[in-house]
Design a protein around this motif. Structure first.
Motif, PDB file in Angstrom:
ATOM      1  N   CYS A   1      11.114  56.000  30.318  1.00 59.36           N
ATOM      2  CA  CYS A   1       9.736  56.511  30.303  1.00 59.36           C
ATOM      3  C   CYS A   1       9.573  57.654  29.309  1.00 59.36           C
ATOM      4  O   CYS A   1       8.530  57.771  28.641  1.00 59.36           O
ATOM      5  CB  CYS A   1       9.334  56.980  31.699  1.00 59.36           C
ATOM      6  SG  CYS A   1       9.087  55.661  32.904  1.00 59.36           S
TER       7      CYS A   1
ATOM      8  N   ASN B   1       0.093  57.840  33.203  1.00 62.41           N
ATOM      9  CA  ASN B   1       1.478  58.302  33.283  1.00 62.41           C
ATOM     10  C   ASN B   1       1.894  58.609  34.719  1.00 62.41           C
ATOM     11  O   ASN B   1       3.035  58.333  35.104  1.00 62.41           O
ATOM     12  CB  ASN B   1       1.665  59.537  32.399  1.00 62.41           C
ATOM     13  CG  ASN B   1       1.602  59.203  30.922  1.00 62.41           C
ATOM     14  OD1 ASN B   1       2.094  58.158  30.498  1.00 62.41           O
ATOM     15  ND2 ASN B   1       0.988  60.065  30.132  1.00 62.41           N
TER      16      ASN B   1
ATOM     17  N   TYR C   1       8.073  63.995  33.351  1.00 61.07           N
ATOM     18  CA  TYR C   1       9.148  63.003  33.410  1.00 61.07           C
ATOM     19  C   TYR C   1      10.500  63.689  33.570  1.00 61.07           C
ATOM     20  O   TYR C   1      11.358  63.236  34.330  1.00 61.07           O
ATOM     21  CB  TYR C   1       9.151  62.148  32.142  1.00 61.07           C
ATOM     22  CG  TYR C   1       8.035  61.148  32.054  1.00 61.07           C
ATOM     23  CD1 TYR C   1       7.750  60.294  33.118  1.00 61.07           C
ATOM     24  CD2 TYR C   1       7.262  61.035  30.904  1.00 61.07           C
ATOM     25  CE1 TYR C   1       6.725  59.366  33.039  1.00 61.07           C
ATOM     26  CE2 TYR C   1       6.237  60.104  30.811  1.00 61.07           C
ATOM     27  CZ  TYR C   1       5.975  59.281  31.884  1.00 61.07           C
ATOM     28  OH  TYR C   1       4.959  58.365  31.802  1.00 61.07           O
TER      29      TYR C   1
ATOM     30  N   ASP D   1       7.007  57.846  26.273  1.00 59.08           N
ATOM     31  CA  ASP D   1       6.059  58.945  26.112  1.00 59.08           C
ATOM     32  C   ASP D   1       6.110  59.511  24.692  1.00 59.08           C
ATOM     33  O   ASP D   1       5.075  59.777  24.078  1.00 59.08           O
ATOM     34  CB  ASP D   1       6.365  60.034  27.137  1.00 59.08           C
ATOM     35  CG  ASP D   1       5.350  61.156  27.102  1.00 59.08           C
ATOM     36  OD1 ASP D   1       4.207  60.945  27.558  1.00 59.08           O
ATOM     37  OD2 ASP D   1       5.699  62.249  26.610  1.00 59.08           O
TER      38      ASP D   1
END
Length: 381
Positions: free
Chosen positions: A136, A160, A83, A140
């Motif tokens: 995100c 993911n 990410y 996570d």
């Protein structure tokens, strides 16, 4: 495109993109207040190019450093790093558009029709991607700590990766108005400007795009972050791991930073919508809001400079990799093989001493996943 990117004459209608809808005058309807904006245009021609240039320099340097460390040192096995990698790429593409807008504000659009559309689309896509990937990352961390699962579980990784694809696709869908409506326009004095021309429906489009920015670009991400980090905080208080206080401060800092950067800008956009709906307003209020929008937008744009560093430094592991990278840079005359060596602090022995140090939320998430696996082994036995 950012506020004031097209310095239109006061006898025409200016339309901006989804992230920064802002008028120099209000001529979409005969009942709308008409105000001269000469002083605001003059202020923008000086203030905005300077701010955009600063954002470009800081954002380019910070995100390039982050990208190099992630690509060369961090093993991309955990989704938080993936990410962060996408966030760095998104921010780099965002800051690359800043010089175009700076030149456009200070002078006029000199880059042609093709780049007008491409730069506008890049701007909008990465504007929203930067916000979505921040959300995100909080998701996570929430899943790692509150609902721990095996870190390298195939289903988890696929989910993911699918979420990353959805983020880019959603941002692309949001940029559709730029793809359709943005084009270069030539004024009566022969000057070219790049902006979205919505024709006779400009007011409706502007209200819709401002609402979209308020909802998708601020309110929903903020509420999601508050929920995720509050649940993380509850787990930290209950488990009381080493470094609990630091982890709680990090979670608070991430939410507060997002709020301080984005709330003033979104409030200014919301007040502009009320102005266009004739809820209140006169020329003086209109001028104040125009100045406020320029300043708050510039503040919000600094998210691409500070947010990735803030998230990166929330991980103790990343700080270790960064130290290793900086050590290699400072000792460039050493053997080439050392440039890709993992930092010694990542060894197994350092994991023992790490318990004595303050841990991050990411470290806690990994430990939660390890505990999950250990419980599964005990159950099988």
């Amino acid at each position: 495109m950012p506020t004031n990117t097209s310095a239109l004459p006061l006898t025409t209608v200016s339309s901006e993109n989804s992230s920064s809808i802002y008028d120099y005058d209000y001529l979409d309807d005969v009942n709308v207040l008409v105000c001269r904006k000469d002083e605001i245009l003059s202020f923008g021609r000086v203030f905005l190019p300077a701010i955009y240039s600063l954002i470009f320099v800081l954002g380019l340097a910070g995100n390039l450093l982050l990208l190099v460390v992630l690509l060369h040192y961090v093993p991309r096995k955990r989704m938080i790093e993936l990410y962060l990698l996408n966030l760095a790429v998104s921010n780099l593409l965002f800051v690359v558009t800043m010089p175009f807008w700076a030149i456009s504000v200070a002078w006029h659009w000199v880059f042609g029709s093709f780049l007008c559309k491409v730069v506008s689309v890049l701007y909008t896509i990465n504007f929203y991607c930067g916000i979505f990937f921040i959300t995100c990352m909080s998701l996570d961390k929430y899943l790692e700590i509150v609902h721990p699962q095996p870190l390298h579980r195939p289903q988890t990784r696929f989910r993911n990766l699918l979420l990353i694809a959805i983020v880019w696709t959603t941002a692309l869908a949001i940029s559709v108005p730029e793809i359709i409506f943005v084009q270069v326009h030539k004024t009566s004095d022969g000057v070219w400007h790049c902006y979205a021309d919505f024709g006779g429906h400009a007011t409706v489009w502007k209200l819709y795009l401002r609402f979209q920015q308020n909802l998708l670009g601020f309110l929903l991400p903020l509420l999601a972050m508050i929920f995720f980090y509050s649940r993380i905080g509850c787990v930290l208080v209950r488990l009381r791991p080493p470094g609990q206080g630091r982890a709680l401060r990090i979670a608070t800092a991430l939410v507060v930073a997002f709020f301080l950067l984005w709330f003033p800008y979104n409030l200014a956009l919301f007040l502009h919508s009320l102005l266009d709906l004739h809820v209140f307003g006169n020329c003086q209020i209109s001028h104040y809001l125009d100045y406020t929008l320029q300043v708050t937008e510039s503040l919000a744009f600094f998210h691409c400079c500070f947010t990735p560093i803030l998230y990166a430094f929330s991980s103790r592991r990343f700080r270790q990799y960064l130290k290793a990278f900086l050590a290699v840079v400072l000792r460039w005359h050493q053997e080439p093989g050392t440039t890709h060596a993992l930092p010694s602090s990542y060894s197994g022995s350092s994991r023992v001493t790490a318990q004595e140090d303050m841990v991050s939320m990411s470290d806690l998430g990994e430990r939660q996943a390890d505990d999950f696996l250990n419980k599964g082994d005990v159950g099988n036995s």
